[in-house]
Design an enzyme around this catalytic site. Structure first.
Site, PDB file in Angstrom:
ATOM      1  N   PHE A 123       0.802  -1.228   0.000  1.00 43.18           N
ATOM      2  CA  PHE A 123       0.000   0.000   0.000  1.00 43.18           C
ATOM      3  C   PHE A 123       0.831   1.272   0.000  1.00 43.18           C
ATOM      4  O   PHE A 123       0.332   2.339  -0.328  1.00 43.18           O
ATOM      5  CB  PHE A 123      -0.943   0.022   1.224  1.00 43.18           C
ATOM      6  CG  PHE A 123      -0.238   0.459   2.492  1.00 43.18           C
ATOM      7  CD1 PHE A 123      -0.099   1.819   2.785  1.00 43.18           C
ATOM      8  CD2 PHE A 123       0.305  -0.459   3.380  1.00 43.18           C
ATOM      9  CE1 PHE A 123       0.569   2.242   3.931  1.00 43.18           C
ATOM     10  CE2 PHE A 123       0.973  -0.047   4.524  1.00 43.18           C
ATOM     11  CZ  PHE A 123       1.102   1.296   4.789  1.00 43.18           C
TER      12      PHE A 123
ATOM     13  N   LYS B 206      -1.410  -7.407  -9.235  1.00 41.05           N
ATOM     14  CA  LYS B 206      -2.358  -7.474  -8.109  1.00 41.05           C
ATOM     15  C   LYS B 206      -1.947  -6.360  -7.154  1.00 41.05           C
ATOM     16  O   LYS B 206      -1.058  -6.520  -6.326  1.00 41.05           O
ATOM     17  CB  LYS B 206      -2.254  -8.852  -7.438  1.00 41.05           C
ATOM     18  CG  LYS B 206      -3.498  -9.332  -6.727  1.00 41.05           C
ATOM     19  CD  LYS B 206      -3.943  -8.460  -5.571  1.00 41.05           C
ATOM     20  CE  LYS B 206      -3.068  -8.532  -4.355  1.00 41.05           C
ATOM     21  NZ  LYS B 206      -3.390  -7.497  -3.345  1.00 41.05           N
TER      22      LYS B 206
ATOM     23  N   GLU C 126      -4.958  -3.898  -1.985  1.00 46.13           N
ATOM     24  CA  GLU C 126      -6.410  -3.688  -1.902  1.00 46.13           C
ATOM     25  C   GLU C 126      -6.737  -2.442  -1.069  1.00 46.13           C
ATOM     26  O   GLU C 126      -7.879  -2.000  -1.043  1.00 46.13           O
ATOM     27  CB  GLU C 126      -7.104  -4.929  -1.321  1.00 46.13           C
ATOM     28  CG  GLU C 126      -6.812  -5.236   0.138  1.00 46.13           C
ATOM     29  CD  GLU C 126      -5.493  -5.990   0.375  1.00 46.13           C
ATOM     30  OE1 GLU C 126      -4.517  -5.772  -0.366  1.00 46.13           O
ATOM     31  OE2 GLU C 126      -5.456  -6.778   1.339  1.00 46.13           O
TER      32      GLU C 126
ATOM     33  N   SER D 185       5.440  -6.993   3.130  1.00 50.93           N
ATOM     34  CA  SER D 185       6.003  -7.368   4.432  1.00 50.93           C
ATOM     35  C   SER D 185       6.807  -8.666   4.344  1.00 50.93           C
ATOM     36  O   SER D 185       6.613  -9.482   3.434  1.00 50.93           O
ATOM     37  CB  SER D 185       4.872  -7.528   5.441  1.00 50.93           C
ATOM     38  OG  SER D 185       4.034  -8.588   5.029  1.00 50.93           O
TER      39      SER D 185
ATOM     40  N   CYS E 196       9.364   1.879   3.247  1.00 49.83           N
ATOM     41  CA  CYS E 196      10.231   0.742   3.583  1.00 49.83           C
ATOM     42  C   CYS E 196      11.646   1.224   3.848  1.00 49.83           C
ATOM     43  O   CYS E 196      12.435   0.525   4.459  1.00 49.83           O
ATOM     44  CB  CYS E 196      10.230  -0.284   2.467  1.00 49.83           C
ATOM     45  SG  CYS E 196      11.019   0.309   0.982  1.00 49.83           S
TER      46      CYS E 196
ATOM     47  N   GLU F 287       8.757  -4.055  13.032  1.00 49.20           N
ATOM     48  CA  GLU F 287       8.679  -2.919  12.103  1.00 49.20           C
ATOM     49  C   GLU F 287       7.413  -2.145  12.474  1.00 49.20           C
ATOM     50  O   GLU F 287       6.304  -2.655  12.300  1.00 49.20           O
ATOM     51  CB  GLU F 287       8.607  -3.425  10.653  1.00 49.20           C
ATOM     52  CG  GLU F 287       8.622  -2.304   9.643  1.00 49.20           C
ATOM     53  CD  GLU F 287       8.521  -2.795   8.191  1.00 49.20           C
ATOM     54  OE1 GLU F 287       7.972  -3.888   7.964  1.00 49.20           O
ATOM     55  OE2 GLU F 287       8.983  -2.053   7.303  1.00 49.20           O
TER      56      GLU F 287
HETATM   57  P1  NAD Z   1       1.626  -6.641   3.010  1.00 44.24           P
HETATM   58  O1  NAD Z   1       2.670  -7.705   3.031  1.00 44.24           O
HETATM   59  O2  NAD Z   1       0.568  -6.676   4.030  1.00 44.24           O
HETATM   60  O3  NAD Z   1       0.876  -6.642   1.583  1.00 44.24           O
HETATM   61  C1  NAD Z   1       1.587  -6.765   0.372  1.00 44.24           C
HETATM   62  C2  NAD Z   1       0.716  -7.503  -0.629  1.00 44.24           C
HETATM   63  O4  NAD Z   1       0.446  -8.817  -0.147  1.00 44.24           O
HETATM   64  C3  NAD Z   1      -0.629  -6.829  -0.862  1.00 44.24           C
HETATM   65  O5  NAD Z   1      -0.900  -6.834  -2.251  1.00 44.24           O
HETATM   66  C4  NAD Z   1      -1.600  -7.685  -0.085  1.00 44.24           C
HETATM   67  O6  NAD Z   1      -2.864  -7.756  -0.696  1.00 44.24           O
HETATM   68  C5  NAD Z   1      -0.961  -9.053  -0.089  1.00 44.24           C
HETATM   69  N1  NAD Z   1      -1.257  -9.807   1.155  1.00 44.24           N
HETATM   70  C6  NAD Z   1      -1.536  -9.295   2.384  1.00 44.24           C
HETATM   71  N2  NAD Z   1      -1.718 -10.292   3.264  1.00 44.24           N
HETATM   72  C7  NAD Z   1      -1.565 -11.452   2.593  1.00 44.24           C
HETATM   73  C8  NAD Z   1      -1.620 -12.824   2.970  1.00 44.24           C
HETATM   74  N3  NAD Z   1      -1.884 -13.202   4.218  1.00 44.24           N
HETATM   75  N4  NAD Z   1      -1.388 -13.750   2.024  1.00 44.24           N
HETATM   76  C9  NAD Z   1      -1.106 -13.394   0.756  1.00 44.24           C
HETATM   77  N5  NAD Z   1      -1.051 -12.103   0.348  1.00 44.24           N
HETATM   78  C10 NAD Z   1      -1.266 -11.144   1.253  1.00 44.24           C
HETATM   79  O7  NAD Z   1       2.416  -5.240   3.021  1.00 44.24           O
HETATM   80  P2  NAD Z   1       1.811  -3.780   3.151  1.00 44.24           P
HETATM   81  O8  NAD Z   1       1.332  -3.579   4.548  1.00 44.24           O
HETATM   82  O9  NAD Z   1       0.911  -3.482   2.030  1.00 44.24           O
HETATM   83  O10 NAD Z   1       3.139  -2.912   2.922  1.00 44.24           O
HETATM   84  C11 NAD Z   1       4.042  -2.590   3.949  1.00 44.24           C
HETATM   85  C12 NAD Z   1       5.202  -3.553   4.006  1.00 44.24           C
HETATM   86  O11 NAD Z   1       5.866  -3.579   2.752  1.00 44.24           O
HETATM   87  C13 NAD Z   1       6.255  -3.133   5.021  1.00 44.24           C
HETATM   88  O12 NAD Z   1       6.734  -4.289   5.662  1.00 44.24           O
HETATM   89  C14 NAD Z   1       7.345  -2.501   4.163  1.00 44.24           C
HETATM   90  O13 NAD Z   1       8.628  -2.523   4.736  1.00 44.24           O
HETATM   91  C15 NAD Z   1       7.267  -3.377   2.954  1.00 44.24           C
HETATM   92  N6  NAD Z   1       7.839  -2.718   1.788  1.00 44.24           N
HETATM   93  C16 NAD Z   1       9.053  -3.149   1.345  1.00 44.24           C
HETATM   94  C17 NAD Z   1       9.658  -2.534   0.265  1.00 44.24           C
HETATM   95  C18 NAD Z   1      11.000  -2.982  -0.241  1.00 44.24           C
HETATM   96  O14 NAD Z   1      11.368  -2.612  -1.335  1.00 44.24           O
HETATM   97  N7  NAD Z   1      11.739  -3.775   0.516  1.00 44.24           N
HETATM   98  C19 NAD Z   1       9.010  -1.465  -0.374  1.00 44.24           C
HETATM   99  C20 NAD Z   1       7.761  -1.051   0.099  1.00 44.24           C
HETATM  100  C21 NAD Z   1       7.187  -1.694   1.186  1.00 44.24           C
END
Ligand code: NAD
Length: 506
Positions: free
Chosen positions: A159, A183, A186, A236, A291, A391
Site C-alpha cells: 500500500f 495485483k 487492496e 512485508s 520501507c 517494524e
Molecule cells: P503486506 O505484506 O501486508 O501486503 C503486500 C501484498 O500482499 C498486498 O498486495 C496484499 O494484498 C498481499 N497480502 C496481504 N496479506 C496477505 C496474505 N496473508 N497472504 C497473501 N497475500 C497477502 O504489506 P503492506 O502492509 O501493504 O506494505 C508494507 C510492508 O511492505 C512493510 O513491511 C514494508 O517494509 C514493505 N515494503 C518493502 C519494500 C521494499 O522494497 N523492501 C518497499 C515497500 C514496502
C-alpha cells in the site's frame, strides 16, 4: 469486507483489467477504499473470483504469443509515450494517491516521479536486453546468447507506494517482451488503476497488461497458477516469505522485497543541523510508512547529547491531511494501522524505553476523524523491546546509543533486517569502514533514504529480500528473461567434416 449492497448510493467501483477492457467484477466480496484523513469511502474494490484471475492469466498468455515478437523499438516507443502521459497527468495522479493513501501531495508527486523514472528506463530497453557473442569458440564455431522473455509474469504490490512500486514492475516486464498480471494493494488501488489506464492509452495492446484485485486468495492463486512464470513481490517479510516459498514450490522465478528496520548511525563529527534535518525527514515523512524510513538512529559517543535538539526538530513538523498546504506528516493509511502503531507506542513505554516525544492524539482541526499520529521519539531503545524488534511502520523514531562505530555496526548487523541504512559523518575513513562492513542492501553516506535510481537495482539483505535479482535496473532484465545460449557452425564445401566423431572434442 462485505457483499456489494445494491441499495446504497452509488460508490464508484474499482474495475478489473482483463484483455484490454476495464470490467466490473462479479465477486460477492468487496472492500471499502477509505480516505485516511476523513474516513470518507472513496470507492469499493472487489476481491476477484478464481475465474476472473484465470481469465486475466489466459489473456496474458494469448497476448504473449505476439507481444514477444513485437520489435524492441515498438515496445520501447510505448514507454516513451507513457512517460509523457504520466508527466501530463501528474497532478491528478498525486491527488488520487493522496486521497486514498494519505501522504502529502508533494510526497505523492515524488511517489509517481520515482516510478516515472523506471518508465523512462523501460523506454531505453534496447540498450539493456543485449546478449553476448564469442567468435570461434571452436574452429568455425560461434556461441551467442539471447535474452528471451519468460511469458506471463505477475506483480504483487504493497500500500505504501501505490504508484512507484507497480511502476517498478510492469514497465520492465513488458518492455522486455513479457505480458503481465498485476495485483495491487487492496488498500489503495485507485492511482494504480489510473496508471494502467494511461498505459493502455500509451499503446499497450490488449492482454499485455491485466489487473486483478484481492488479498490472500488472489495472491495464492497467482503463486499456484501454472501459466505464470515469474512473480515480483513487494511487501512485508511475513507475506513475502510465504509468496517466495509457495511460488518457488510451484516452479516459478520469484523476487521478494520485504520488511525493514532501517538504522542510521550518527557519528559525533557529523554536521549536526544537516543530520537532524535528515533524520526527522526520513523518520517522519510519509508518516513513517516507507520501507526505507529511518526507524532507529544509533547515536555514537557525544552525538547522544543531540536528543533534545532532535525532539525540537520533530515538534516543528506540521501534522495534517495530505491535501493541506505546508503539512509534513499525513495520516496513517488505515484505522488498523493506527491501532497497531499506538499499541506499539504503549508497549514501548511498558518495556521501559524513554518516551521523549509522544505523538499520540494530535489535534488536527477539520480532520478529527483522521488516523493521525504525530512524530514520536523513544530513547534508551534496546533489542528485546517490541518497538525495536518489530517494524512499526509509523512515525516513531527509536534512539539507541553506542560507544563506537564498531558497536553500532554490530547492532545493525545483528538485526534480522537488511533493507536500508545510513551513516552521518565527516570522516571518509568511518564512512568507508561502514560501507565495507555493513550487511544491508541500500547504504547511504550522509544520505538518509538511499533508494537507487533505475540505473541501479533496488537490493536488500537477510530478512528484507528473497531471490537474488532486484526489481528495476540492470538486474531485472535477467529476472524477466531466459538466457538462451546458441552455438552455431556453418559448412561450405571446404569445411565439411569427414566421418562420424564419437568423442567429445577438445
Ligand atoms: P503486506 O505484506 O501486508 O501486503 C503486500 C501484498 O500482499 C498486498 O498486495 C496484499 O494484498 C498481499 N497480502 C496481504 N496479506 C496477505 C496474505 N496473508 N497472504 C497473501 N497475500 C497477502 O504489506 P503492506 O502492509 O501493504 O506494505 C508494507 C510492508 O511492505 C512493510 O513491511 C514494508 O517494509 C514493505 N515494503 C518493502 C519494500 C521494499 O522494497 N523492501 C518497499 C515497500 C514496502
Amino acid at each position: 469486507m462485505s457483499a456489494l449492497p445494491q441499495s446504497e448510493p452509488a460508490v464508484p467501483t474499482v474495475k478489473l483489467l482483463i484483455d484490454g477492457k476495464f470490467v466490473e467484477s462479479r465477486s460477492t466480496e468487496w472492500r471499502d477504499i477509505v480516505n485516511p484523513a476523513t474516513q470518507e469511502v472513496l470507492a469499493r474494490v472487489p476481491f476477484a473470483t478464481p475465474q476472473e484471475i484465470d481469465a486475466a492469466v489466459a489473456s496474458a498468455k494469448t497476448a504473449f504469443k505476439t507481444w514477444r515478437k513485437t520489435a524492441i523499438g515498438a515496445r520501447a516507443r510505448i514507454f516513451l509515450k507513457y512517460q509523457q502521459l504520466i508527466r501530463e497527468n501528474m497532478a491528478e495522479l498525486a491527488a488520487i494517491l493522496t486521497a486514498e493513501q494519505g501522504k502529502t501531495l508533494p510526497d505523492a508527486e515524488g511517489d509517481v516521479f520515482r516510478g516515472l523514472e523506471v518508465v523512462e528506463h523501460a523506454a531505453s530497453i534496447g540498450n539493456l536486453q543485449l546478449g553476448e557473442l564469442a567468435n570461434n569458440v571452436a574452429s568455425g564455431v560461434d556461441t551467442y546468447t539471447v535474452l528471451q522473455p519468460l511469458g506471463v509474469c505477475a506483480g504483487i504490490t504493497p500500500f505504501n507506494f501505490p504508484a512507484m512500486i507497480p511502476l517498478w514492475m510492469f514497465p520492465m516486464a513488458i518492455a522486455t517482451g513479457n505480458t503481465f498480471v498485476l495485483k495491487p494493494s487492496e488498500q489503495d488501488p485507485m492511482v494504480t488503476m489510473r496508471l494502467c489506464e494511461l498505459a493502455l492509452q500509451a499503446g499497450i495492446p490488449p492482454g499485455v497488461l491485466n489487473v486483478v484485485h484481492g488479498g490472500e486468495a488472489a495472491v495464492n492463486a497467482i503463486c499456484d497458477h501454472k501459466d505464470i512464470k515469474a512473480i515480483s513481490f513487494v511487501g512485508s517479510t511475513k507475506v513475502g516469505t510465504h509468496v517466495y516459498n509457495r511460488a518457488s514450490l510451484a516452479g516459478k522465478r520469484v523476487q521478494c522485497m520485504m520488511g525493514a528496520k532501517n538504522h542510521a548511525i550518527v557519528m559525533p563529527d557529523a554536521n549536526k543541523e544537516q543530520t537532524l534535518n535528515a533524520l526527522a525527514g526520513a523518520a517522519f515523512g510519509a508518516a513513517g510508512q516507507r520501507c526505507m524510513a529511518v526507524s532507529v538512529a544509533v547515536l555514537v559517543g557525544e552525538a547522544r547529547n543531540w536528543i533534545p535538539d532532535l525532539v525540537e526538530k520533530a515538534k516543528s513538523l506540521k501534522i495534517g491531511a495530505g491535501t493541506e498546504k505546508g503539512v509534513d506528516v499525513g495520516p496513517l493509511v488505515s484505522c488498523a494501522a493506527y491501532e497497531r502503531v499506538t499499541g506499539l507506542i504503549e508497549r514501548g513505554v511498558a518495556d521501559g524505553a524513554t518516551l521523549d516525544l509522544d505523538g499520540r492524539k494530535p489535534t488536527v482541526p477539520g480532520f478529527e476523524k483522521g488516523n493521525f499520529v504525530g512524530p514520536t521519539i523513544f530513547s534508551g531503545v534496546k533489542p528485546g523491546m517490541s518497538i525495536y524488534d518489530q517494524e512499526i511502520f509509523g512515525p516513531v523514531l527509536c534512539l539507541a546509543g553506542a560507544e563506537t562505530i564498531d558497536e553500532a555496526i554490530e547492532l545493525i548487523n545483528s538485526n534480522p533486517n537488511g533493507n536500508g541504512t545510513a551513516i552521518f559523518t565527516q570522516s571518509g575513513a568511518a564512512a568507508r569502514r561502514f560501507q565495507e562492513d555493513i550487511d544491508v542492501g541500500q547504504v547511504g553516506i550522509n544520505v538518509p533514504i538511499p533508494v537507487p535510481v533505475p540505473l541501479f537495482s533496488f537490493s536488500g539483505s537477510r530478512a528484507s529480500k528473497l531471490g537474488d535479482l532486484g526489481p528495476y535496473g540492470k538486474q531485472v532484465i535477467l529476472f524477466y528473461t531466459q538466457t538462451k545460449t546458441i552455438t552455431e557452425r556453418w559448412f561450405d564445401d571446404s569445411t565439411v567434416s569427414q566421418g562420424v566423431n564419437t568423442t567429445i572434442s577438445l
